[in-house]
Enzyme design. Structure first.
Site, mmCIF file in Angstrom:
data_model
loop_
_atom_site.group_PDB
_atom_site.id
_atom_site.type_symbol
_atom_site.label_atom_id
_atom_site.label_comp_id
_atom_site.label_asym_id
_atom_site.label_seq_id
_atom_site.Cartn_x
_atom_site.Cartn_y
_atom_site.Cartn_z
ATOM 1 N N SER A 240 -4.845 0.892 -11.163
ATOM 2 C CA SER A 240 -4.951 -0.829 -11.096
ATOM 3 C C SER A 240 -5.451 -1.161 -9.735
ATOM 4 O O SER A 240 -5.785 -0.009 -8.788
ATOM 5 C CB SER A 240 -3.525 -1.286 -11.355
ATOM 6 O OG SER A 240 -2.774 -1.183 -10.164
ATOM 7 N N LYS A 241 -5.821 -2.306 -9.463
ATOM 8 C CA LYS A 241 -6.442 -2.682 -8.183
ATOM 9 C C LYS A 241 -5.654 -2.238 -7.006
ATOM 10 O O LYS A 241 -6.051 -2.114 -5.803
ATOM 11 C CB LYS A 241 -6.542 -4.211 -8.202
ATOM 12 C CG LYS A 241 -7.719 -4.576 -9.135
ATOM 13 C CD LYS A 241 -8.104 -6.099 -8.700
ATOM 14 C CE LYS A 241 -9.316 -6.229 -9.483
ATOM 15 N NZ LYS A 241 -9.352 -7.730 -9.965
ATOM 16 N N ARG A 242 -4.186 -1.689 -7.010
ATOM 17 C CA ARG A 242 -3.462 -1.519 -6.031
ATOM 18 C C ARG A 242 -4.141 -0.058 -5.375
ATOM 19 O O ARG A 242 -3.898 0.186 -4.270
ATOM 20 C CB ARG A 242 -2.011 -1.002 -6.500
ATOM 21 C CG ARG A 242 -1.228 -2.170 -6.683
ATOM 22 C CD ARG A 242 0.388 -1.888 -7.008
ATOM 23 N NE ARG A 242 0.359 -1.186 -8.139
ATOM 24 C CZ ARG A 242 0.523 0.118 -8.309
ATOM 25 N NH1 ARG A 242 0.986 0.975 -7.465
ATOM 26 N NH2 ARG A 242 0.370 0.671 -9.604
#
Ligand code: GLU
Length: 475
Positions: A240-242
């Site tokens: 994910s963007k994390r």
């Protein structure tokens, strides 16, 4: 063989989607098949034209070209609805007039799946009542009646799959407002486009028994399915963007080469069965067989992407890199970038590209070669100048004199430097390292004699002069 990539234009091209597209493309190219692009634009609320554009742009950038399309799923609405009505007419589907909230409440109270409550209600309703409600214009959804038994299919990646049909809900295939639903639309389209192999993400595995049942109910031969495991971040959680950039376009902006991205994506959950890691597009096409797609999830390792990029960068013709490097240099040094001599810039890129990992790094590392008042890196000075500034200055002064008398070629300059080192009884490194800081401000650079030749006689000697001033100026 006919394969397809079927993105929903609800966002940018995600690395997971790009990998799905790539695997299908590799399969088609290897087998001489056809790669179809179908944009699944039926989610009116979330679709955006700019997302379609971004997805097509990402595919073009990666060099994943399609043979047919882009088709748009919405173009098939009439056909989707007609197939739902056909299943209804054949008794394989039923009308559901019920209020979803009411059905949910009853299902919960009785511990049943809502679709089975809807089925009960439909079965309890006489044909006359149903006709009367239709005639009265009452809206209804069409639900597929899941038969008893179990559904089996062979997955290219996971092997034999079995699902008990009692766990498959009677899915809606046409909504009350007449709009079709993904699972029917995808079956109808894949049949219409004569798709023979469906390779897609594991997140669709739970849809596949529904789709297999629909193929069989519609009397269509089903394609071969293959479900590719998820991509995880370095911490083992779903990417994910994390974890950093997840859009293919972000990597383009970061200066990653499409060849490197393709190589990297291909190795996410697949390998060629030998030790190879750095592979060209042609080598990937030649080696790609779906039986080596791994069953377990793969880790998105940015360090590896960066390394692969460096390998591909070194192999990329300088002429292809030059315009981009010039553009990025422009951001650092302004107008002077456009005046740079083509041949000279090419030589600089030749020297830098073998050590850099990205085009951006080449542009950054180029700066000291382009401007004369480049900064000296603190660490480089501490290591190679400041332990004994006066001795260093003396050595550089002697070196400057020796170089000034030399012919300005790599061999002659090397001879001059090594000759001086020998006469002075110091190792060549004691001259080379301080010289490198004087010429580039850095502790690491391409070969020092190549750098001297690139900079030329007068700029090199001027730079040594500037270093001497700096070394002899009390801090
Ligand atoms: N449109 C679906 C998605 O983007 C893909 C459907 C499929 O590959 O069957 O997830």
């Amino acid at each position: 063989m006919r394969v397809r990539f079927a993105p929903s234009p609800t966002g940018y091209l995600h690395v997971g989607g790009a990998r799905t597209a790539l695997f299908n493309w590799l399969l088609a190219r290897r087998e001489g098949g056809t790669f179809v692009l179908r944009v699944e634009d039926t989610d009116q609320m979330r679709n955006r034209d700019e997302h379609t554009e971004a997805i097509l742009h990402g595919m073009r950038w990666l060099g994943i070209d399609w043979d047919e399309g882009p088709f748009f799923q919405s173009e098939g609405r009439e056909r989707h609805a007609a197939e739902a009505r056909r299943l209804l007419a054949e008794g394989l589907a039923y009308r559901d007039f019920s209020d979803p909230a009411e059905v949910r409440a009853e299902a919960e109270a009785r511990g049943m799946h809502p679709s089975r409550v809807a089925r009960e209600r439909a079965e309890a309703m006489g044909a006359d009542e149903a006709e009367a409600r239709v005639t009265a214009g009452e809206p209804f959804a069409i639900r597929f009646r899941v038969p008893d038994g179990e559904t089996r299919f062979t997955d290219l990646v996971h092997g034999d799959m079995r699902f008990g049909n009692e766990d498959v809900d009677d899915l809606v295939i046409l909504r009350g407002d007449g709009t079709p639903v993904y699972n029917l639309a995808v079956v109808s389209d894949d049949h219409d486009m004569a798709i023979t192999h469906v390779l897609r993400g594991d997140d669709h595995l739970s849809n596949t028994p529904k789709q297999v049942l629909l193929y069989r109910a519609l009397g269509y031969a089903e394609p071969v399915f293959g479900h590719v495991p998820l991509i995880l971040g370095a911490d083992g959680k779903r990417l994910s963007k994390r974890h950093g950039a997840t859009a293919v376009g972000d990597y383009e902006a970061l200066g990653i080469l499409p060849e490197a991205m393709v190589n990297f994506l291909a190795l996410l959950g697949w390998n060629p069965g030998d030790e190879r890691e750095v592979m060209t597009r042609e080598e990937l096409v030649e080696a790609f067989t779906p039986d080596r797609i791994l069953k377990k999830s793969s880790i998105f390792d940015l360090e590896k992407l960066s390394w692969l990029n460096g390998r591909h960068l070194a192999a990329t013709p300088t002429a292809r890199l030059a315009p981009e490097v010039r553009r990025m240099i422009g951001a650092n040094i302004g107008d002077a970038a456009s005046a740079l001599d083509e041949t000279w810039l090419g030589k600089l890129i030749d020297l830098l590209k073998v050590r850099a990992r990205t085009v951006r790094e080449i542009a950054e590392q180029a700066v000291p070669y382009l401007i004369d008042d480049f900064p000296y890196e603190t660490e480089a000075m501490a290591k190679h100048w400041e332990r004994d500034p006066e001795t260093t200055a003396g050595r550089l002064e002697g070196l400057s004199a020796a170089l000034a008398e030399s012919e300005w070629t790599e061999d002659a300059l090397e001879g001059a430097l090594r000759g001086l080192a020998e006469r002075s009884g110091v190792g060549a490194g004691k001259l080379i390292h301080p010289l490198r800081v004087a010429l580039t401000g850095q502790a690491a650079s391409p070969g020092i004699f190549e750098v001297l030749v690139l900079l030329g006689r007068s700029r090199s000697l001027e730079r040594i002069g500037r270093a001497l001033v700096r070394l002899r100026t009390p801090a």
